[in-house]
Each structure stands twice: as C-alpha cells, then as structure tokens.
Design a protein around this motif. Sequence first.
Motif, mmCIF file in Angstrom:
data_model
loop_
_atom_site.group_PDB
_atom_site.id
_atom_site.type_symbol
_atom_site.label_atom_id
_atom_site.label_comp_id
_atom_site.label_asym_id
_atom_site.label_seq_id
_atom_site.Cartn_x
_atom_site.Cartn_y
_atom_site.Cartn_z
ATOM 1 N N SER A 5 0.836 -1.208 0.000
ATOM 2 C CA SER A 5 0.000 0.000 0.000
ATOM 3 C C SER A 5 0.865 1.251 0.000
ATOM 4 N N GLN A 6 1.996 1.210 0.685
ATOM 5 C CA GLN A 6 2.926 2.334 0.668
ATOM 6 C C GLN A 6 3.506 2.524 -0.731
ATOM 7 N N THR A 7 3.730 1.432 -1.449
ATOM 8 C CA THR A 7 4.224 1.511 -2.830
ATOM 9 C C THR A 7 3.190 2.198 -3.718
ATOM 10 N N LYS A 8 1.922 1.860 -3.545
ATOM 11 C CA LYS A 8 0.847 2.527 -4.322
ATOM 12 C C LYS A 8 0.836 4.027 -4.045
ATOM 13 N N THR A 9 0.892 4.389 -2.785
ATOM 14 C CA THR A 9 0.877 5.804 -2.403
ATOM 15 C C THR A 9 2.066 6.540 -3.020
ATOM 16 N N ASN A 10 3.238 5.935 -2.923
ATOM 17 C CA ASN A 10 4.432 6.579 -3.462
ATOM 18 C C ASN A 10 4.408 6.643 -4.983
ATOM 19 N N ALA A 11 3.775 5.660 -5.635
ATOM 20 C CA ALA A 11 3.663 5.698 -7.099
ATOM 21 C C ALA A 11 2.882 6.928 -7.525
ATOM 22 N N THR A 12 1.791 7.189 -6.839
ATOM 23 C CA THR A 12 0.984 8.374 -7.145
ATOM 24 C C THR A 12 1.787 9.645 -6.883
#
Length: 186
Positions: free
Chosen positions: A159-166
């Motif tokens: 989920s942190q990866t998703k947030t950072n991707a955005t």
Amino acid sequence: MRGLFRILPWLIILIAGYLFISKKFSISTSVESKHQLMVEKIEAIGKLELVRYQISDVLEHKNKTDFLPEASVLLIVKAEAVGCIDLTKITREDVNIDGDTAVVNLPQPEICYVKIDHKNSRVYDTKMAFFREAGLVDEAYKAAERQATAEVKKSSILSQTKTNATTVLKPIIEGLGYKNVRFTFE
C-alpha cells in the motif's frame, strides 16, 4: 673443548633467535588473484523502486543434535525490502486521455526483493559451535531472510508503494499538460 659445549647451545639459540626475528619482521607477502569474468545474461529492467524498508532483527539460532551439545549463534541482522512497480507491464491501452484528464492504469505493486545486508549485520555470539560454526551462521542468515520476507509480506509495503507511485508519477504526467491525473491499479 669443554667451553665450546657450554657456548654451543647459547650460540644455536642466538642464531635461531636472529633467524626467527629477521624472518618474522621481514616477511614479504604477495597476493595474486586471477579473474575471468563473463557476462552471462543481460536483462532489461523497468521496475520503479518506490519504497525501501530497513529491517533489524536479533536472532538466536540453535542447532540440537543427539550426540553433540546444543550449539547456538546470536546474530544482529540488518535487511532491506523494496516495493516497486514494473513499468514494462504498461501498454498503450493502460493510458486513457480525455481532454485535460489522464487516467493511467498501473500494474499492481510488488515486493522487488528482500535481502540481508551482510555488511552491516553482525555475528554477536556463538556457543558450543566449534567446527560447525560456519554452517550454523549460514543457517541463521537463511532463517533471518525467510522471517524478514514473511514479515514484509504482512506489512503495509504494497500500500505504501501505491501511495508513493501516485506521489512520484503524478507531477510527471501533470508536467505533460494534464490537469487531472488519476491512477488505477489492475
């Protein structure tokens, strides 16, 4: 003649001492390594690393056998885990443009790797390991890597990866002239 037998042992000790000291302090050591490196595989990588977890673990690893005393090793293990998105999976169909709006369908985040940082990890103590110390330490590091991988899978790294991707990709796409940017993950 009798004086010679009294002096002879001292003379031998003196000569042996001189040879020992001269050899001890004038030892020249040369190290030679010959390498023949060969590139076995070249691979294109399009994974965007977006989050890195640094992990510490204190591990006591024991080995019990029937005929030897219980051996144990205490390690302080440092590891890292990286979450990423594989940008090579994005196709033209994953990018939808409508006026000043861009909707990009990104691949699901993944754990790129979990690895032990051997440079910063330490063997703190060993007990009763004797001749099996190297094998015991190796087993302990493998157990630490398995445990770190299991814990990372339970963590919020994806989920942190998703947030950072955005956070990372949105300004890039906005810089191309799109005012409204949305990301979906398939």
